[in-house]
Each structure stands twice: as C-alpha cells, then as structure tokens.
Design a protein around this motif. Sequence first.
Motif, PDB file in Angstrom:
ATOM      1  N   VAL A   1       0.841  -1.200   0.000  1.00 26.71           N
ATOM      2  CA  VAL A   1       0.000   0.000   0.000  1.00 26.71           C
ATOM      3  C   VAL A   1       0.874   1.246   0.000  1.00 26.71           C
ATOM      4  O   VAL A   1       0.640   2.194  -0.771  1.00 26.71           O
ATOM      5  CB  VAL A   1      -0.950   0.000   1.220  1.00 26.71           C
ATOM      6  CG1 VAL A   1      -1.690   1.330   1.320  1.00 26.71           C
ATOM      7  CG2 VAL A   1      -1.956  -1.141   1.113  1.00 26.71           C
ATOM      8  N   ARG A   2       1.886   1.267   0.842  1.00 24.56           N
ATOM      9  CA  ARG A   2       2.771   2.431   0.893  1.00 24.56           C
ATOM     10  C   ARG A   2       3.443   2.673  -0.458  1.00 24.56           C
ATOM     11  O   ARG A   2       3.520   3.810  -0.945  1.00 24.56           O
ATOM     12  CB  ARG A   2       3.832   2.228   1.980  1.00 24.56           C
ATOM     13  CG  ARG A   2       3.284   2.126   3.397  1.00 24.56           C
ATOM     14  CD  ARG A   2       4.410   2.149   4.409  1.00 24.56           C
ATOM     15  NE  ARG A   2       3.944   1.793   5.740  1.00 24.56           N
ATOM     16  CZ  ARG A   2       4.171   0.619   6.309  1.00 24.56           C
ATOM     17  NH1 ARG A   2       4.862  -0.306   5.669  1.00 24.56           N
ATOM     18  NH2 ARG A   2       3.712   0.370   7.515  1.00 24.56           N
ATOM     19  N   ASP A   3       3.944   1.595  -1.061  1.00 22.81           N
ATOM     20  CA  ASP A   3       4.646   1.738  -2.338  1.00 22.81           C
ATOM     21  C   ASP A   3       3.730   2.299  -3.421  1.00 22.81           C
ATOM     22  O   ASP A   3       4.112   3.190  -4.190  1.00 22.81           O
ATOM     23  CB  ASP A   3       5.212   0.387  -2.781  1.00 22.81           C
ATOM     24  CG  ASP A   3       6.328  -0.105  -1.870  1.00 22.81           C
ATOM     25  OD1 ASP A   3       6.869   0.715  -1.104  1.00 22.81           O
ATOM     26  OD2 ASP A   3       6.630  -1.318  -1.909  1.00 22.81           O
ATOM     27  N   LEU A   4       2.523   1.770  -3.490  1.00 21.98           N
ATOM     28  CA  LEU A   4       1.599   2.212  -4.534  1.00 21.98           C
ATOM     29  C   LEU A   4       1.119   3.633  -4.295  1.00 21.98           C
ATOM     30  O   LEU A   4       0.931   4.409  -5.251  1.00 21.98           O
ATOM     31  CB  LEU A   4       0.413   1.248  -4.620  1.00 21.98           C
ATOM     32  CG  LEU A   4       0.737  -0.138  -5.198  1.00 21.98           C
ATOM     33  CD1 LEU A   4      -0.447  -1.076  -5.028  1.00 21.98           C
ATOM     34  CD2 LEU A   4       1.116  -0.028  -6.668  1.00 21.98           C
ATOM     35  N   VAL A   5       0.884   4.004  -3.046  1.00 26.76           N
ATOM     36  CA  VAL A   5       0.485   5.374  -2.743  1.00 26.76           C
ATOM     37  C   VAL A   5       1.571   6.343  -3.195  1.00 26.76           C
ATOM     38  O   VAL A   5       1.289   7.381  -3.808  1.00 26.76           O
ATOM     39  CB  VAL A   5       0.188   5.540  -1.233  1.00 26.76           C
ATOM     40  CG1 VAL A   5       0.072   7.014  -0.866  1.00 26.76           C
ATOM     41  CG2 VAL A   5      -1.098   4.814  -0.858  1.00 26.76           C
TER      42      VAL A   5
END
Length: 1133
Positions: free
Chosen positions: A362-366
């Motif tokens: 989630v962090r990477d995609l955000v």
Amino acid sequence: MALDAVVSVIIQKLRDMVAEESITLNKVIGTQLKEMQEALEKMQGFFIDASDKETNVEAIKKWTDEYLQNLYSVEDAIESFALRITRQRKRMGFLMNHALFLKNFTACKMLSRKLVKIQREIDFLNDHKPVDVEDASLRSRRSQQNDERNGAQIDPSDAVSFSRWTWGYDAGEIHEEEKTNTFDYAEFNHITQSARHSSSNISSNEEDSPKRILTTYSNDMLFPSNTSIIQEVGWQHSYQKPSDDDEASVRSRCSQPNGAQIDLNELSNVSGENREENAEVELYTFGYTELDDLTTNARHRISTSSVTEDSRSKALLRSFSNVMTFKSEASFIRERWQQAKLIYNSTSDEQELYIVGFRQDVRDLVNRLIKEDSGGDRIISLVGELGSGKTTLARAVYGNRIIKDYFKSSGAWVTISKESSTADFLRNLLKQVGESKDQGGVLSEQMLQTRVWERLRDRKYLIVLDGVGSVDVWENIKNVFPDDKNGSKIILTTCDIQVAEYADPNSHPHYMKKIDNQDSWKLFLNKVGLEESEECSTLKEKIIEICNGLPLKIVLLGSLLSTKKAEGYDKWASILDSQEHSLASDTLSFCYNDLDAHSKLCLLYLMLFPQEYDIPIRRVLRLWLAEGFVKRPEKQDMCQEITVQEYFDNLVKRSLIQISKLRSDGSPRKCRLLGVLRDYLLDKARDICLFHVHRNLDCHEHGGQYGKRRLVEYADAKNCLDRSQFQHLRSYISFNTQKKDIPAKEVGNLLSNTIGKGFGLLRVLDLEGVYKPSLPDNLGDLFHLRYLGLRWTFLDKLPKSVGDLTYLETLDLKHTYINRIPTSIWKLKHLRHLNLNEIRLDKDMPLHLSDSLPPLLTLWGLSVDSESPVKKCLSKLTQLRELGISFRLSNFDDHSSQARNGSSSLTQFKEDLLDWISKLTTLQSLRLRSKDDMGYPSELSLKPLSSLEKLSNLNLLGKLQKLPEIDQFPPNIKVLTLSVSHLVNDPMPILGQLPSLTVLRLLANSFSGREIVCPQGTFKELRVLYLWMLKDLKEWKLEEGAMEKLKELNIRCCSNLNNIPDKLLQQRTFKDLILTNMPGKFKEDIEKNYFGKVSITVNDYKFTPLPWEQADDSPNGVSSSVYGYSNGEISHN
C-alpha cells in the motif's frame, strides 16, 4: 447446475400447496401433489451429486437439463392453478368452497392431467439417471461412519480427556452426540476423579456443602442442533456469580502454558440490532489448573504410545481440534463486519489494516500514485494469479486518505467481468464521473465514449479498472481516458502480464507477491477463529502448503473450516485432503458446493444486482423471503425472518458475502458479493435461468429454454412488451434509475401485459429508485405478489387494488408522496413489513379489521392523532421489532368547550399510545416524533421504557420536559438520537451512565444550555458523537476517563462553541473529526493544532429550508432544516 437448489424450493411450494384448503377438498390432486413431493425428496441426494459432476460428464448435464424443465413445469402448473382458483373465487364467492364443485372444476381437471404427464416424465428420468450419479446423502452417511470408525482407533482417555472435560464430547462420537444429546457420566467421572476430590475439600462449612452444578453451554458455539448440551461437571460448593476480581482471576488461571485460552467475553451474551439474543452461558470458576494437567498428560501419552506416525498425528490433531477455544458465532460476524469496514472505508492508521502482508505494498503504490509523471507511471498494473489479492490491494489504495485528498472527488472504480460489454463499462464509468443529467441508458456507445472523455478532460482523476481480462478489452476502452499530463492515474488489475505490458510499456507492473508463512498462518487463524497453540504445528504446515500464500485460498478455507468446528479433526482432514494441489478456483467451487440448497439459491440471487452495487441488507433479506428461497422453520413459533438472518450471517461468516457499509453503531447496512465469485456464479445462474438481465434498448433477447422467469432491468422497458416472453415471469426488478424527471410509464405497460389470462405469477415487484413508475389499477390481480418495493419512487398514489394482494409480505412506500393507503391493507394476513411515509392511520377504519390485523414486524412512518384507533387497533400489534410513529397534537382555544373535551381526549390518546409502546418487548428500533397541526415539533411525553430489553436504537423528536432518569431508559440502548428536545439541564451526566451506548446524536436544539460536562468515567462504550445545531452551546468539558473509546466526532452549525476538549482529540482511539458550517476561527484553530494527528474533514453546505421553515422565526425555535437530509435525521433502512 444448481438443480438441488431449485428442487428444494419446488418441494416447499408443493408442501404449501398440499396444505391449501382448495387442495384438501380435492383428494385426487392432493394425492398427486403429495406423491410428487415424496418422489422429489427421495431424489435430492442424487441432485446434489449431479450438480457436483455435471461439468465433467455430458450425460449428467443433459439429464439435469431435462429434470429442470420438469421441475419448472411443476412450479408453473401449481401456481397457475392457484391463480385461477383465486380469480374464480372472486367471481363466484362461497360456491368455490364446495367440495363437489372443486371436484368437477375445469382447472382441477387440467392440473390433474398435467401432473400425471409430469410425474410420468419424472419417473422416467428417475429410472434412467446416469450411472455416474449416486445418492450424495448416502455418501455423507458413509463418510460419517468412517469418521466414527477412525475416531474409535484413538483411546478416548488419552486424546480427548481435555475435550470431554471442557465440552463433553470427542471427535469420534460427535455425530452420535448430535443425535442423542446424552453423555457418559461414568466415563466422565472416571476421567475427572482427582479434580472432583480436590474440589470437595474446598470448604468444610456445612452451609457450603457440595451441590451438583449443571453448566449450560450456548449451542450456538458448538452444536448445530437447537438443544443445549447439559453436562454434569462434578461436585462443587454453592455457585455464586463471580465478581470482577473473580473473573480476572479465572482469566489468569485459564491462560496457563498448556491450557486452553478461554475468553469469558467471547462466551458472554451478545445483543444487536435485528438479532435474537443468544443463550446465556454460565461458567464455573473451578478446576482450570487440573485441566492443564490433564491436557499435558494426554499429549504425553499420545506421543509415547505405540501407534503409527500417521495415527499419532491424527490423535494429536484430534486433541487440538477439540482443545482449542473457538470464537463465538456473534464474534465471527462482528469481525467480518469490521474487516469489511477496513476494506471499503479508508483508515489512516496502517496498524489497523487487516490485510495481512499488504502494508508495504500500500505504501509503495500510494507513493507511485502521488508522484508526478516523470517515470511513465500513468498506468499502474497489478498483476497476479486468481486469488492473489489484486482487488483487495487496489481497494485499500483507492480508499487511502492520502489518495482521496490528492485526487479530490475525481475517482471511479469499475469492475470488468466476462459478461460486461464496452457500453456497460462506459455507462458505469459515466455514472461515477458524470452528472445527473447524463442519461447513459439512451446513449450510443460512441456518444458514451465522447461524454466520458469530456467529463474527465482537465481533471486530475484516478480510475481503477478491476479485472481487465485481455488486450482486446483494454483496446476497446483506452481512448476514453485523456492524457493531460496533470498527474491523472489509472490502476489496472489483471491476471495477464501481456495486458499490463500493452497498456503502458513504460510503466513497470506491480507483481503480487505471495504472503509469507507467518502472515498466512496469522490470517488463517483469524478466519477460522482459533488462537495460537502448541497443538497446531502439524496442521499449520499442511494449511500453509495448501494455501500457497494466496489470500483468497486462506480466507475461503479458514472461513469454511470455521463452520465445521463441531465435526472434529476427521472432517477437517477430509477437507484439507481434497484441497491438496488445488487452484484458487477449485477452493471457490468447493466452498460453494458445501452450501445447503437454500443458501446456494440465495447466493446466486445476488448476481442480479449490478456490479459494484452496495446492496441494502434490509432489501435482500426481504427479497429472499418473497422469492420462497428460505426454508420454513419446523417450529411454529419461529418466524422466517430469524431463518433468513441465519442464512445471511452464515454466508458472511464463510466470506462469500462482504459487508460494504456499516451504520455508525457498527451494525451492517449494505453488502456485496465477493468479487471473484461473480464470474464463477454467473454460469450457474444462467444454467437454471434464475434471471434475465435487460441491459439495452433491445428486449428481444431469447430468454432460454425455460423462459424469462425473473426480469432484471438496467435499461428502459418500453420494448419489453411481448406477452409471450413473460408467461412465467416471477419477478420484475428495475435498476433503471438514470432519468429523474421523466415518469417511468413503460413499467405500467409491461405490468399490464403481465397481468392477463393465464399470467400474473409475479411474486416480486421491486421498483426502488425508479422515478414515478406507472402502476395499473388492476395490480391487485397479481395474486402471488409477496414484495412491492416503491421506496424512493416519489409516487403520489397507490392503486386501491393493492389491498387485494392476499399474500403480500412487504409493502415499502418510504420516500414517496403517497399520503393514504386503502384500509383493506390492514386485513392482509401475511403482511410483515410495512414502511410508510408519514401516512395517517384512518380514524374511519372498520372496527372488524382491528380483530384481524396482520402479524407486522415492521411498522415505520405511521402518523396518528387523538382520533386514531390506538387502543382498538394498534394495541393488537404486539410482535413489532421496528416502529416509527409520529403523533400530531391538535391546538385548541383554551376557553372553548372543544378545548376541554379535546384535552380529555388527548390525554387518553397519549396514555393509550404510550402504554402500548411501553409493552412492545420485542422492539429493537423505535422512533417517536411529536408534531402539532402545523407540522412543528411539539411536546413529547414518555413512559418508562425499561422493560424494552431488546431495544437498541431509540430516536426521539419533540420537546421533553426533562430527560428520563437512567432507570427509565431501555437497559441495552446502543444508539440514541434526540432532536428539538429543548433540554435545559445538561443531559451528559445521565446519558453517560447508559452502559451500552455506542452512538449519541444530539441534533437541532436538543439542548439549549451553554455548557456540557462529561463526568469522570462516563460514556464507557461511546464510539460516535454528533453535536448538530446546538446554537447556544459554548463550553464543553471532559473529565478524566470519559469517552475513552470515542472514534468519531461530528459537529455541525454550533456557531458559539469555543472548544473541543484537547484530551479527546489526543486519545489513541480517536480517528475522525467532521466539521460542517463552523466559524472560520474555530476551524483554523483546530486545523492548526491537530492537522496530521487526526483525520479532519471540513464542509460548508448551504441548507435550503422547507417552505414553512424560516430559521428562528418558527414558534418553537426550530432552526432551518430540522427535518430531511440537512438536519441529518438519520435515514432508517
């Protein structure tokens, strides 16, 4: 093909028909129907097996097709006959009740001939069933016998001594226990001899002499039957309910290294909206240390016995499956609700993200989404196999607050399934990014593309395309997304890497990684409802190997096994063996096939709702009932609403249905079908012609070999006028809600063509959200109609013939302009849910109707006054679960005789009304509103409601002389709403003592003071607080330990409020602060001090008052928009 599901409904209809008076008077037909019912019941096991095997064997598929044709012929024949009988009875009256007439009635002869022909066909099919089809019920019994034989190989004194102590059964004898509900006391006493001896020495006091203690465990936790298991647990001194300190001590003793983790909270009674209270569970506080010793000895003896390695493993796991404490059914359902909330509603606290193993993703995609387009990341593809969690990850990112703030309101989520056309996709997308004037249903595909492109141009948008299955699909839709180099993004999920590479060669795909072993096991334990234990090691390895790091398999398998907790290790082992080397699709199929016939049909029924549609749970449960999908309870005093709720909870527990929206009190409001199920279930629904979807302007698609039995309309029905297509139509459900200014006259034309000679078999007419549909005057000729849904249609009149709908169960007129209903509606014997829109109870109702009122469970939106027959009519309704009622109080001249007489009448009216309400012990939700002749809020009188133990939701509108004392409130109230109460004294000291209060709404002028104080230790369970339109409120004080669990605070139009207590916003549990129409200085101070620490939403709305609402000029000081949407009178579903 879900043949077993269809036949279960047909059998139930045959039973109902046999019980009808019209049939009992004709013995020939009665005998024929009974014989057919028995023949189908004998074949049910073969139908189950055929449904499992037909995809692999062509002969079985052909056999099931022919059988289904005959089943539908049976259904058509008996329901057409019932329709003719009813219509003839309306013409001929009492003559139709004469046995001789029915014997010679033409319709009877025709039905008898049809039944003979169908029975002949069924007998032929029974005699010529494929050789590969066997009786699944026999297979189930053989499996059961094998389980019992396998269980007998293990010494019960070794492997299951602990489980016998705790639950009174072992895996090998569970099936017998279910039948006999008995227990071997001698063997049990032998096992627990030392423990009893220890307890007998607890006290030497004569008055504390030993007594036998019987402990009743909730059958919801362990056994599928409805009979509680009562076991003798040895000798014990007089039992007293433990104090808080005692319970803490018990928990400590329960948590020994080798003992079972027993959570007393999980075993306690749980209450909630629309749920029956669970049976009480009493626990005794003795013997836990001895239990640990027994468990340790059992494990030691298993490990040292001279059995084979395989037997040792089975024995160990058998002990494990019985030793472990499972979470209660209610706990399971609550967890599913909360997990769904985390998926469909974003959270800024990643520690709460239940999606195990996806936090870093989630962090990477955000980060990729909020970066400018320097690296060619305009299109980000999530690539992975079925069940790898692509959709779940995409939804977590799409709902992330950082993403929502970055892309503002320009976002859309479109699921692309195999039945989706390009036009369907474009209409769905336009609905989310367009405007209300966009009429996607009447636009060509080219026009749709142009309109979507125009709506997205110059916007910074985020579009999620879930399930792009091929390059061709992307090729057909790619040109509708303008590339303005402004940071717009597209997230695309696919199983095909070629799709990702073709969509954007410059962007590197995000490949889905499999969950590691630790997170896999954590997720499995969560789904199956087990705590970690030493006994799990062998089972753990096998589960991890089978699931192979795929979230879908972990979730489905864990959820499935959670329903098998009473069946012991052997059942678990057989399921796990069947899933070795399986694909995610195989697990999906296995979970579906494990459902009972009625649940299969209920699950398939959800396919008729549009993709990404949040289905109101209230709506779908009543539709299941109306369609006849719910098995009739064996107990006469048990209503079908309890059964249908159990169906729904079971599907949620199995993770086949997801809760998509919760109410503020945490109860479920809307749901969705598990995404990956849609393509799998579509073919099964088509095989049985469950429904036909009308997607475009052309309604001449062939309805299949069984005809159109249910019509689901996504587009205009004006071309659907061919009567031959609707001869067997059972349901008409419209989602054609795009045009909000043109009455839907085509609905009336379609219904007029449906109601005719030989037609009229409709059971469901659901037009919720369709603007002003035209209803024919002869609507009452739909004799079989069970469900009439007109919510949000804004109709202004109802055909009088509605009162002739003998079998009507649900009549929903909420959010319409209908202000009068036929008095004959009150004589409908099967009516259970009546939702109105402030319709006045007619004072001229014939008194004879008051003796035959329907058995209503829901009565919402009724208006009464001093002339309404409360005592002679309403007081006869004693089984209500939901009641929403308004009473209007007349204003008289104080010096007139009319005033004196009116005052006496008014006093008696109030007394009768409040006395009736105070005795409705089954109530779960209650809304009371008091208004005068002009519609303004007036004085609201109350009687103590302390006897309403099941009431969890209370909504009061009207002036209160004072707040009721704490002992006059319902004891289990969870949600309390006060509007226009004009309380002078601070209500917080009293309201803070309500032990279960979860949501408190203080709306328009509910409190007219300047200061509220929340005393120390109050509001222990409060999660949500609304303060709306409290214009005089200035100070708010919060003492130590108050509102420690508050998560959401919603403040609106409190223009004089100076502060929010600092300690409240600094609490670890606090998440959301919503400020609407608050002063600029107030908003600036809050954002300055708490930005980044809590989620702050600031709104500024312009509320349009109703014609008679003029701010503070109204006689009762009601500010604008006390009612309706701006006041926030929370809509009741």
